[in-house]
Design a protein around this motif. Sequence first.
Motif, mmCIF file in Angstrom:
data_model
loop_
_atom_site.group_PDB
_atom_site.id
_atom_site.type_symbol
_atom_site.label_atom_id
_atom_site.label_comp_id
_atom_site.label_asym_id
_atom_site.label_seq_id
_atom_site.Cartn_x
_atom_site.Cartn_y
_atom_site.Cartn_z
ATOM 1 N N LEU A 1 66.018 42.142 40.751
ATOM 2 C CA LEU A 1 66.989 43.228 40.643
ATOM 3 C C LEU A 1 66.799 44.286 41.736
ATOM 4 N N PRO A 2 65.562 44.727 42.013
ATOM 5 C CA PRO A 2 65.379 45.646 43.139
ATOM 6 C C PRO A 2 65.798 45.041 44.478
ATOM 7 N N TYR A 3 65.543 43.751 44.663
ATOM 8 C CA TYR A 3 65.961 43.102 45.902
ATOM 9 C C TYR A 3 67.485 43.115 46.032
ATOM 10 N N ALA A 4 68.176 42.846 44.940
ATOM 11 C CA ALA A 4 69.637 42.889 44.965
ATOM 12 C C ALA A 4 70.125 44.267 45.372
ATOM 13 N N GLU A 5 69.469 45.298 44.869
ATOM 14 C CA GLU A 5 69.855 46.666 45.230
ATOM 15 C C GLU A 5 69.580 46.945 46.709
ATOM 16 N N LYS A 6 68.476 46.425 47.215
ATOM 17 C CA LYS A 6 68.151 46.619 48.627
ATOM 18 C C LYS A 6 69.178 45.928 49.525
ATOM 19 N N VAL A 7 69.649 44.759 49.113
ATOM 20 C CA VAL A 7 70.689 44.068 49.889
ATOM 21 C C VAL A 7 71.975 44.886 49.889
ATOM 22 N N ARG A 8 72.336 45.414 48.732
ATOM 23 C CA ARG A 8 73.555 46.229 48.645
ATOM 24 C C ARG A 8 73.453 47.453 49.550
ATOM 25 N N GLU A 9 72.298 48.118 49.502
ATOM 26 C CA GLU A 9 72.120 49.305 50.330
ATOM 27 C C GLU A 9 72.110 48.961 51.818
ATOM 28 N N ALA A 10 71.416 47.876 52.171
ATOM 29 C CA ALA A 10 71.295 47.507 53.583
ATOM 30 C C ALA A 10 72.633 47.136 54.207
ATOM 31 N N THR A 11 73.530 46.589 53.386
ATOM 32 C CA THR A 11 74.842 46.163 53.907
ATOM 33 C C THR A 11 75.933 47.185 53.595
ATOM 34 N N ASP A 12 75.533 48.373 53.155
ATOM 35 C CA ASP A 12 76.510 49.421 52.795
ATOM 36 C C ASP A 12 77.528 48.916 51.775
ATOM 37 N N GLY A 13 77.059 48.076 50.863
ATOM 38 C CA GLY A 13 77.920 47.596 49.790
ATOM 39 C C GLY A 13 78.803 46.416 50.157
ATOM 40 N N ARG A 14 78.703 45.939 51.385
ATOM 41 C CA ARG A 14 79.554 44.809 51.782
ATOM 42 C C ARG A 14 79.103 43.504 51.132
ATOM 43 N N VAL A 15 77.805 43.395 50.849
ATOM 44 C CA VAL A 15 77.257 42.200 50.201
ATOM 45 C C VAL A 15 76.511 42.634 48.942
ATOM 46 N N THR A 16 76.851 42.029 47.829
ATOM 47 C CA THR A 16 76.165 42.315 46.574
ATOM 48 C C THR A 16 75.661 41.016 45.964
ATOM 49 N N ILE A 17 74.655 41.161 45.113
ATOM 50 C CA ILE A 17 74.063 40.003 44.432
ATOM 51 C C ILE A 17 74.194 40.213 42.935
ATOM 52 N N GLN A 18 74.707 39.204 42.263
ATOM 53 C CA GLN A 18 74.821 39.223 40.810
ATOM 54 C C GLN A 18 73.915 38.161 40.222
ATOM 55 N N LEU A 19 72.971 38.585 39.370
ATOM 56 C CA LEU A 19 72.135 37.617 38.676
ATOM 57 C C LEU A 19 72.946 36.980 37.559
ATOM 58 N N VAL A 20 72.993 35.666 37.563
ATOM 59 C CA VAL A 20 73.733 34.939 36.537
ATOM 60 C C VAL A 20 73.048 35.156 35.190
ATOM 61 N N GLY A 21 73.837 35.432 34.171
ATOM 62 C CA GLY A 21 73.280 35.789 32.874
ATOM 63 C C GLY A 21 72.645 34.639 32.123
ATOM 64 N N ALA A 22 73.228 33.455 32.197
ATOM 65 C CA ALA A 22 72.707 32.301 31.462
ATOM 66 C C ALA A 22 72.185 31.257 32.451
ATOM 67 N N PRO A 23 71.098 30.574 32.113
ATOM 68 C CA PRO A 23 70.540 29.564 33.012
ATOM 69 C C PRO A 23 71.556 28.468 33.341
ATOM 70 N N LEU A 24 71.598 28.081 34.589
ATOM 71 C CA LEU A 24 72.495 27.006 35.021
ATOM 72 C C LEU A 24 71.851 25.636 34.843
ATOM 73 N N GLY A 25 70.572 25.623 34.571
ATOM 74 C CA GLY A 25 69.848 24.365 34.415
ATOM 75 C C GLY A 25 68.362 24.641 34.367
ATOM 76 N N PRO A 26 67.533 23.609 34.266
ATOM 77 C CA PRO A 26 66.082 23.778 34.176
ATOM 78 C C PRO A 26 65.503 24.321 35.478
ATOM 79 N N PRO A 27 64.354 24.990 35.414
ATOM 80 C CA PRO A 27 63.733 25.563 36.608
ATOM 81 C C PRO A 27 63.566 24.592 37.775
ATOM 82 N N PRO A 28 63.145 23.333 37.548
ATOM 83 C CA PRO A 28 62.964 22.437 38.694
ATOM 84 C C PRO A 28 64.244 22.146 39.474
ATOM 85 N N ALA A 29 65.408 22.403 38.876
ATOM 86 C CA ALA A 29 66.673 22.101 39.544
ATOM 87 C C ALA A 29 67.146 23.214 40.461
#
Length: 350
Positions: A57-85
């Motif tokens: 989450l802090p990294y996502a905020e750093k990306v948003r700040e570094a790009t002046d909001g042009r690029v944002t990161i959203q953490l997906v709420g539910a797992p898309l699959g098992p960790p090894p995938a």
Amino acid sequence: MVTETGKNCLAGIRDCALGAVALLGLSLAASPATAQTQLRMANWLPPTHPLVQDVMLPYAEKVREATDGRVTIQLVGAPLGPPPAHYDFAVNGVADITYGVHGYTPGRFKTTVLAEVPFLGDSAEAISVGYWRTYEKMLAQAGEHDDVKVLAVFTHGPGHVFTKGRDLSSMEGVQGAKLRVGGGIAGDVASALGAVPVLAPSSQSYEMLAGGVADGILFPYESVTFFKLDGILDTGLVVPGGLYNTSFFVVMNKARWDALSDEDKKAIDGVSGEALARLAGQAWDAADAQGRAAMEGKVEFLDASQEQIDTISTALEPVVAAKLQEAAAAGIDAQAALDMLKAETAAASK
């Protein structure tokens, strides 16, 4: 740290279902009026985990700040699959960014085992910074990550031995002990020390220890308390430099990376790489400190004696030699890379 199979991992964490909703609320997506590019980061941990709260989450905020909001990161709420995938989720574009453990896909990554060998150091921050510098200069040339954009590699804190009902004042207390491991070098370490490695997801640790299926575990401090094992385990053998580490990646789909502007690529690179490795390492160190403090009065900590250290070092020499050979098979000078990793870790510790 966390499980080798997503089903068991998630089944063992009671707040994961609620976490899916909470995590969406924590996602750092800007409004459509300001965001030009939104990147989806796959997630397989509960929102309370330090790797989510204090790194992603802090990294996502750093990306948003570094790009002046042009690029944002959203953490997906539910797992898309098992960790090894998750690595292949980034390769195939199922998600734009993913993180995970190299060892969850055995045999696929040969050079990353160098960051997992024993005795590298007592600080995840120093090891992670040294690891990134070594990766960038020497390990990347093996081409193991050429199918993605690597945003960072890092490790968790050093792993130690924790048991219940065993005397760890000598190595005899380890011999024959059934130790839960998550695979990779931890299993090799357990075997070399005369223990019986029991491969199982981290989420099953509590029931295995409570039910007597396992006598102990190889874990960093953070994981003992996160999985609520401090009420079961009674003794910890602390080995200077740690018995093992776990190598992590944060990677991005190449097509999505290539589609970004040069300006945004430069901005994201500025908060990734060593900066992200340092952020992750600092988070692990803080979590380990909190974990050890929480165990005080519940778990007896024994610092390994010089005799024990000598015995462990001798026993683990073949393990390190095998990992060097494994890394060399990827076409790099493995010994030189390990020497650089140790030197850069030492430099980052100052």
